[in-house]
Write a protein that holds these residues in place. Structure first.
Motif, mmCIF file in Angstrom:
data_model
loop_
_atom_site.group_PDB
_atom_site.id
_atom_site.type_symbol
_atom_site.label_atom_id
_atom_site.label_comp_id
_atom_site.label_asym_id
_atom_site.label_seq_id
_atom_site.Cartn_x
_atom_site.Cartn_y
_atom_site.Cartn_z
ATOM 1 N N THR A 1 9.935 -15.263 -20.783
ATOM 2 C CA THR A 1 8.190 -15.633 -20.653
ATOM 3 C C THR A 1 7.951 -16.672 -21.423
ATOM 4 O O THR A 1 6.644 -17.670 -20.848
ATOM 5 C CB THR A 1 7.322 -14.938 -22.118
ATOM 6 N N CYS A 2 8.096 -16.944 -22.751
ATOM 7 C CA CYS A 2 8.143 -18.518 -22.588
ATOM 8 C C CYS A 2 9.342 -19.465 -22.856
ATOM 9 O O CYS A 2 10.459 -18.661 -23.552
ATOM 10 C CB CYS A 2 7.396 -18.643 -24.205
ATOM 11 N N ARG B 1 5.450 -17.735 -18.739
ATOM 12 C CA ARG B 1 4.319 -17.964 -19.140
ATOM 13 C C ARG B 1 3.745 -19.737 -19.051
ATOM 14 O O ARG B 1 3.419 -20.449 -18.870
ATOM 15 C CB ARG B 1 3.352 -17.401 -20.017
ATOM 16 N N TYR B 2 5.046 -20.644 -19.743
ATOM 17 C CA TYR B 2 5.145 -21.696 -20.178
ATOM 18 C C TYR B 2 6.411 -22.109 -20.794
ATOM 19 O O TYR B 2 6.808 -21.532 -21.556
ATOM 20 C CB TYR B 2 3.531 -21.702 -21.356
#
Length: 309
Positions: free
Chosen positions: A45-46, A82-83
């Motif tokens: 996710t990151c 996400r990032y």
């Protein structure tokens, strides 16, 4: 997913924050192929890394062009990721833009170190400004001398004599990095062709070629919320110019950022990596010297002829 946990900022902001919220953390030695495979898997996710990670990654993807490049780019744009973060050192704007083209992500830049934890950051949900490390985080106070000084509850205990000497009498820690902070709002208003991504010094307004809208456009999925004119908050954004003792070249009475010169050189299509340092000079005090690695494996060096005007 971080390649390494080497300081308090990584331990606190990556490991402890994730575990506190019930998330899993993968820690691995950096291997371009393996990390890309994990990121495109949809399990991550990151991702947190330092600027030097993104340069070899770009080179790895570049050698896989045509057939595999499109697959990697599509995979990095999966909805789970996400990032991606770049922190703890200055990231050249050309590297940020090229990675945006490959991955579809505008890297989230922030600034911290073991002695102080996290101090500055761009906003995760807002516009991310290339070449800038953002604003002070909550409960963090920053002031400038020649380098940013930070005060806040997240400071590391004074654990050795060398660190102790870097604290001021009023409790600020000298970071050792030279920084630039946005200039007066009236200077911004004088510019007729202002663009997002403007970083302004106290003495001059400066229009950056690679601004926020340019980098966002490179992702193929720009944010509709990013304004076409400079945001008022840019007058207080911070930008790291380099280490006081290494990256700042003193020539003819001027202080020159070696990292700024590197950022310009990296825009050349035949330069893959470069380093700029100051060498002693009888006339100018120091003159800039550059070493570079070419895209095809060649190398070379060059030197400055005059001091800046």
């Amino acid at each position: 997913m971080p390649p390494a946990l080497v300081g308090l900022s990584e331990v606190q902001n990556i490991l402890n924050s994730a575990l506190f919220n019930g998330a899993a953390v993968e820690v691995t030695a950096f291997d371009a192929k393996f990390c890309l495979q994990r990121l495109i898997s949809g399990d991550i996710t990151c991702f947190h890394a330092v600027p030097t990670v993104y340069v070899p990654w770009h080179g790895h993807v570049g050698t896989s062009r045509h057939k595999q490049w499109g697959e990697v780019g599509k995979g990095l744009r999966n909805p789970s990721l996400r990032y991606m973060v770049s922190g703890s050192a200055a990231l050249p704007v050309p590297t940020m833009k090229s990675w945006a083209e490959i991955s579809g992500h505008v890297l989230l830049e922030r600034y911290g170190m073991t002695e102080i934890g996290m101090a500055l950051s761009n906003r995760i949900d807002g516009t991310r400004f290339p070449g800038c490390v953002g604003w002070p985080l909550p409960d963090v106070e920053v002031k400038q001398d020649q380098e940013p000084q930070q005060n806040g509850e997240n400071r590391h205990p004074r654990y050795d004599e060398a660190t102790e000497k870097e604290f001021t009498s009023d409790g600020f820690f000298r970071t050792g990095d030279n920084a630039m902070k946005g200039g007066p709002a009236e200077d911004l208003q004088k510019l007729q062709e202002i663009r997002v991504g403007l970083c302004v010094s106290t003495h001059r307004c400066r229009l950056r070629e690679d601004d926020a809208r340019d980098v966002e456009a490179s992702t193929g999925r720009p944010r509709a919320e990013t304004p076409a004119v400079a945001e008022p908050e840019l007058v207080s954004i911070y930008r790291i110019l380099g280490r006081t003792s290494v990256d700042i070249i003193k020539s003819g009475g001027y202080k020159i950022s070696g990292l700024e010169i590197e950022s310009v050189l990296l825009q050349h299509e035949n330069i893959r990596e470069c380093a700029v340092v100051g060498k002693p000079d009888a006339t100018w005090g120091e003159k800039a010297r550059a070493a570079r690695a070419g895209q095809t494996g060649g190398s070379g060096h060059s030197e400055s002829a005059t001091a800046p005007k």
